[in-house]
Every structure is written in structure tokens, then in C-alpha cells.
Scaffold this active site. Structure first.
Site, PDB file in Angstrom:
ATOM      1  N   GLU A 111      -6.091 -10.712  -1.307  1.00 42.07           N
ATOM      2  CA  GLU A 111      -7.047 -10.353  -0.001  1.00 42.07           C
ATOM      3  C   GLU A 111      -8.502 -10.175  -0.563  1.00 42.07           C
ATOM      4  O   GLU A 111      -9.359  -9.292   0.118  1.00 42.07           O
ATOM      5  CB  GLU A 111      -6.667  -9.089   0.699  1.00 42.07           C
ATOM      6  CG  GLU A 111      -5.107  -9.032   1.040  1.00 42.07           C
ATOM      7  CD  GLU A 111      -4.630  -7.958   1.847  1.00 42.07           C
ATOM      8  OE1 GLU A 111      -5.376  -7.240   2.350  1.00 42.07           O
ATOM      9  OE2 GLU A 111      -3.479  -7.593   1.898  1.00 42.07           O
TER      10      GLU A 111
ATOM     11  N   ASP B  72     -12.391  -9.953  -0.584  1.00 47.78           N
ATOM     12  CA  ASP B  72     -13.605 -10.207   0.211  1.00 47.78           C
ATOM     13  C   ASP B  72     -14.492  -9.200  -0.651  1.00 47.78           C
ATOM     14  O   ASP B  72     -14.093  -8.304  -1.193  1.00 47.78           O
ATOM     15  CB  ASP B  72     -13.154  -9.712   1.600  1.00 47.78           C
ATOM     16  CG  ASP B  72     -12.784  -8.506   2.045  1.00 47.78           C
ATOM     17  OD1 ASP B  72     -12.462  -7.585   1.202  1.00 47.78           O
ATOM     18  OD2 ASP B  72     -12.343  -8.393   3.140  1.00 47.78           O
TER      19      ASP B  72
ATOM     20  N   HIS C  42     -10.467  -5.994  -2.140  1.00 51.19           N
ATOM     21  CA  HIS C  42     -11.169  -5.599  -0.990  1.00 51.19           C
ATOM     22  C   HIS C  42     -12.710  -4.977  -2.058  1.00 51.19           C
ATOM     23  O   HIS C  42     -12.388  -3.634  -2.293  1.00 51.19           O
ATOM     24  CB  HIS C  42     -10.727  -4.796  -0.199  1.00 51.19           C
ATOM     25  CG  HIS C  42      -9.896  -5.519   0.636  1.00 51.19           C
ATOM     26  ND1 HIS C  42     -10.280  -6.606   1.527  1.00 51.19           N
ATOM     27  CD2 HIS C  42      -8.280  -5.382   0.823  1.00 51.19           C
ATOM     28  CE1 HIS C  42      -8.943  -6.871   2.094  1.00 51.19           C
ATOM     29  NE2 HIS C  42      -7.952  -6.260   1.904  1.00 51.19           N
TER      30      HIS C  42
ATOM     31  N   ASN D 249       2.102  -5.263  -3.182  1.00 50.96           N
ATOM     32  CA  ASN D 249       0.626  -5.371  -2.961  1.00 50.96           C
ATOM     33  C   ASN D 249      -0.109  -4.182  -2.647  1.00 50.96           C
ATOM     34  O   ASN D 249       0.394  -3.455  -1.670  1.00 50.96           O
ATOM     35  CB  ASN D 249       0.720  -6.236  -1.476  1.00 50.96           C
ATOM     36  CG  ASN D 249      -0.672  -6.966  -1.310  1.00 50.96           C
ATOM     37  OD1 ASN D 249      -1.182  -7.481  -2.059  1.00 50.96           O
ATOM     38  ND2 ASN D 249      -1.058  -6.994   0.055  1.00 50.96           N
TER      39      ASN D 249
ATOM     40  N   GLU E  37       0.513  -1.179  -0.139  1.00 57.36           N
ATOM     41  CA  GLU E  37       0.111   0.041   0.004  1.00 57.36           C
ATOM     42  C   GLU E  37       0.937   1.364   0.170  1.00 57.36           C
ATOM     43  O   GLU E  37       0.539   2.250   0.856  1.00 57.36           O
ATOM     44  CB  GLU E  37      -0.980  -0.080   1.071  1.00 57.36           C
ATOM     45  CG  GLU E  37      -1.867  -1.285   1.135  1.00 57.36           C
ATOM     46  CD  GLU E  37      -2.771  -1.373   2.538  1.00 57.36           C
ATOM     47  OE1 GLU E  37      -2.761  -0.485   3.306  1.00 57.36           O
ATOM     48  OE2 GLU E  37      -3.713  -2.050   2.452  1.00 57.36           O
TER      49      GLU E  37
HETATM   50  C1  XIL Z   1      -6.308  -6.086   8.547  1.00 59.90           C
HETATM   51  C2  XIL Z   1      -6.500  -7.117   9.464  1.00 59.90           C
HETATM   52  O1  XIL Z   1      -7.481  -8.082   8.621  1.00 59.90           O
HETATM   53  C3  XIL Z   1      -7.159  -6.797  10.668  1.00 59.90           C
HETATM   54  O2  XIL Z   1      -7.302  -7.830  11.484  1.00 59.90           O
HETATM   55  C4  XIL Z   1      -6.218  -5.812  11.354  1.00 59.90           C
HETATM   56  O3  XIL Z   1      -6.764  -5.276  12.450  1.00 59.90           O
HETATM   57  C5  XIL Z   1      -5.954  -4.698  10.535  1.00 59.90           C
HETATM   58  O4  XIL Z   1      -5.398  -5.356   9.291  1.00 59.90           O
HETATM   59  N1  XIL Z   1      -4.969  -4.780   3.950  1.00 59.90           N
HETATM   60  C6  XIL Z   1      -3.990  -5.474   4.355  1.00 59.90           C
HETATM   61  C7  XIL Z   1      -4.157  -6.320   5.522  1.00 59.90           C
HETATM   62  O5  XIL Z   1      -2.748  -5.496   3.548  1.00 59.90           O
HETATM   63  O6  XIL Z   1      -2.881  -6.281   6.265  1.00 59.90           O
HETATM   64  C8  XIL Z   1      -5.252  -5.868   6.518  1.00 59.90           C
HETATM   65  O7  XIL Z   1      -5.287  -6.622   7.351  1.00 59.90           O
HETATM   66  C9  XIL Z   1      -6.490  -5.603   5.471  1.00 59.90           C
HETATM   67  C10 XIL Z   1      -6.499  -4.474   4.461  1.00 59.90           C
END
Ligand code: XIL
Length: 370
Positions: free
Chosen positions: A282, A284, A253, A217, A176
Site C-alpha cells: 500500500e 504512498d 504508508h 498485512n 493490522e
Molecule cells: C482505506 C481506503 O483507501 C479508503 O478509501 C477507505 O475509506 C478506508 O480504507 N490500510 C488498509 C486499507 O489496509 O484498506 C485502507 O484503505 C488504508 C489503510
């Protein structure tokens, strides 16, 4: 009956995938007929675990793992082992957790997951070495010169990658680094070191474990746009400079309230044309609660958008969901009033999204052998 529209849609997609690859869609055969087949090469039934179906696509299917749930919830543990062929520690490899006190390295929780993965024939995505979130307080509230910060970052990367050397398949080296408009995010690293910290981070990680695949990422880079253009420019430059970057992770996401990009495969293609792998890291698909039937169907569609793009991309090597059950999913704690983002509900019942993923995997079988 409720499932009919989704099934028609998914079969149509399967036909597209099969035609695109010039192969027959074996999975249209009913599961019962397959079970009776004596052919050892016969495909698994379409209701097989996701990892079995993904293997037929040359794809690893993964989940982020909540290590506390893994230790305490037998159903959770069983499903992690049964359904997935790669795992990502949701939190326990993050800097805040591995070095809460300066110089005191704590690997216990992450080691347990890495051992679990080995015992279950799973590969591990290491997450994440350089980020602006979940940093230890000694680091964020300390006063350091740029030269000191660079050394601290180098030490962290070398320590962590060395600890897990040989046991990590893909590392999310930098996470990020961009804003949504494609400008550099003004992080502790950028402020002190400028954009050069990125090339340094990849070089240090490579030095510590030359065989791990090293990823950049980010989120909101699934489709074409200002932010994915910025990532594309970054990795193009890194490759030209000989920096050891192997892949780009598209976090994925999504939210049903936003709709989904239609150009994910096109975007993946430009990265792979640079000689890079890509991965969905990731996935969802959240919704504004409460759920209703259209949102539930839209959620399934969101997962399919990401997965089908990955299946259409030969160098999309893994598809990871960010938590597979709403019982432990991160969305409600982060996005007020939103949730229901995972493939399984809080009672571990698979949702239409799970079945969409399962069917996409089944119907793509044999179309993308690596
Ligand atoms: C999130 C976790 O799911 C949570 O449990 C934590 O509190 C915060 O981080 N992008 C990412 C992940 O790269 O590491 C993040 O994970 C979600 C967004």
C-alpha cells in the site's frame, strides 16, 4: 536542471543495485540508442510503462483501484491498464461492502475489477478478509457469543475466498492485528477469540483456495522495530505450526514529515529467511500541505526507499501503490491537512516520485531474475 540531484542519486543507487547483483547497468544507455537496437532481447527504454520495466525485474507493480473512478474516468482506466501488472480493490472486497446485509452477498463491483484485471493481463491482490475496520453494522452492533463470532468469521472467509477461487494471486487474510508497540490490537476478533483467530483464518482461506498466496498485512512494519518484531514472532510461530501463511505485506504508508526507515531490506530479509514471500502492498508518501520542492523530492525518496528494498529482495514479489493519482487518493480524507501522496498529481501528470520509481525499476533490470 531541477531534476539533477535526484538523477545523480538514482544513478548512484542503480550502481549499487547493479554491483550488488554483479551485472551491468544496461539502462545507462540512452533510450534513443535502445530504440535503434535490433536485438529482440534488448531492454525497453527507461521511459516505458512501469509494468514493462518491472517485468524485467521479475516484479509485479500494482495499484489500489477505486472502482468508481475505473468505471467513470477514461484517463484513470487507461493508466491502470497501461502502467500496472497487479491490482488491489481499494474497498470493494471489504466485508462492509460485500455483505452489508447479513447473508446478502454482493460481488458485482469486485467482479468487474477481477474481470478488468484478467482482460489486461493483471494479477489481483485480494484485500482484505479479516480486519477491524469497514465491518458491516449488523456485525459490529450485534450481540454474538465467541462461538457464534468464530462461525461468522469462518463463513465470511469461506464465502469470499470461494467466490473468487482461482482468480486471486495473493490474499491479505489478516490486516493490522497489532498495535504500534507490538501488542495485540484489541479488535472484535481478539476480544472474542484471542490470537487463535489468526491461524484459523489462514486455514479457512487455504481450504477455500489452496493455490492463493496468503498474506499477513500491516503498516509501520517496513523497518525493524517493536511492531515488525511482533509480526516476525507471529509468522515464525505460524510456520512452525504448519499454518498456511505464505507472505508478509508491508503496507508502506510513509510521510515526508517523519523520514524513512533505513533497514527495510534487512527487515524483508528476515521474513524471507523464514521461507516467506514479502510484498509492498500500500505504498504512498504523504506530506503536510502545501507542497514545496523539498517535500516533492523527499516524496520521491520515500517511494525509492521502499522500492529499492523490494528490488534487493529476491522474494519481494510485488510493489503496490495505494492509489496512483492524487485525484482519488485516500490521504486527504483521512489525515487532516495532508495529501499529495501519489505518483501522479490530480491532473494525471507524473511527479518526480513517478520518475524515481520508473528509474529504479529500469536500472535494476536483470539483477533479480526469479
Ligand atoms: C482505506 C481506503 O483507501 C479508503 O478509501 C477507505 O475509506 C478506508 O480504507 N490500510 C488498509 C486499507 O489496509 O484498506 C485502507 O484503505 C488504508 C489503510
Amino acid at each position: 536542471m531541477k531534476e539533477t540531484p535526484m538523477r545523480i542519486r538514482t544513478y548512484a543507487v542503480a550502481a549499487v543495485l547493479a554491483v550488488a547483483a554483479g551485472t551491468a547497468a544496461w539502462a545507462l544507455v540512452t533510450p534513443g540508442a535502445q530504440a535503434q537496437s535490433a536485438d529482440p532481447e534488448a531492454p525497453p527504454p527507461t521511459n516505458s510503462p512501469l509494468r514493462v520495466l518491472a517485468a524485467r525485474d521479475g516484479l509485479r507493480i500494482g495499484t489500489a483501484v477505486d472502482t468508481t473512478a475505473l468505471a467513470n474516468d477514461a484517463t484513470y482506466q487507461k493508466l491502470v491498464g497501461e502502467q500496472f501488472s497487479t491490482v488491489t480493490p481499494e474497498n470493494v472486497m471489504k466485508w462492509q461492502l460485500v455483505e452489508a446485509q447479513r447473508g446478502q452477498l454482493t460481488w458485482t463491483a469486485a467482479d468487474i475489477l477481477v474481470n478488468f484485471a484478467a482482460a489486461h493481463g493483471q494479477l489481483v491482490r485480494g484485500h482484505t478478509l479479516v480486519w477491524h475496520n469497514q465491518l458491516p453494522t449488523w456485525l459490529t452492533s450485534g450481540t454474538f457469543t465467541p462461538a457464534e463470532l468464530r462461525q461468522i468469521l469462518r463463513r465470511h472467509i469461506i464465502d469470499e475466498v470461494t467466490h473468487f477461487k482461482g482468480r486471486i494471486w495473493q490474499w491479505d487474510v489478516v490486516n493490522e492485528a497489532f498495535n504500534d508497540d507490538g501488542t495485540w490490537r484489541n479488535t472484535i476478533w481478539y476480544q472474542a477469540l484471542g490470537p487463535d483467530y489468526i491461524a484459523d483464518a489462514f486455514r479457512w482461506a487455504h481450504q477455500a483456495d489452496p493455490r492463493a498466496l496468503l498474506f499477513y498485512n500491516d503498516y509501520n512494519i517496513e523497518g525493524l522495530g517493536a511492531k515488525s518484531d511482533a509480526v516476525y514472532a507471529l509468522v515464525t510461530k505460524l510456520r512452525k505450526q504448519g499454518v498456511p501463511v505464505n507472505g508478509v505485506g508491508l503496507q508502506g504508508h510513509f510521510g515526508t514529515q517523519y523520514g524513512f526507515p533505513g533497514d527495510v531490506a534487512e527487515n524483508m530479509a528476515r521474513f524471507t529467511a523464514l521461507g516467506l514471500d514479502v510484498a509492498v502492498t500500500e505504498a504512498d508518501v504523504r506530506s503536510v500541505l502545501p507542497m514545496d520542492n523539498p517535500k516533492t523530492q523527499a516524496q520521491a525518496q520515500g517511494y525509492s526507499v521502499l522500492l529499492q528494498a523490494c528490488l534487493l529482495t529476491r522474494r519481494c514479489i510485488s510493489f503496490t501503490v495505494w492509489g496512483f493519482t492524487d485525484k482519488y487518493q485516500w490521504v486527504p480524507g483521512t489525515f487532516n491537512g495532508q495529501g499529495s501522496a501519489a505518483l501522479y498529481d490530480e491532473n494525471f501528470a507524473p511527479k518526480p516520485a513517478y520518475h524515481a520509481v520508473q528509474l529504479d525499476l529500469a536500472l535494476a533490470a536483470g539483477t533479480r531474475r526469479r
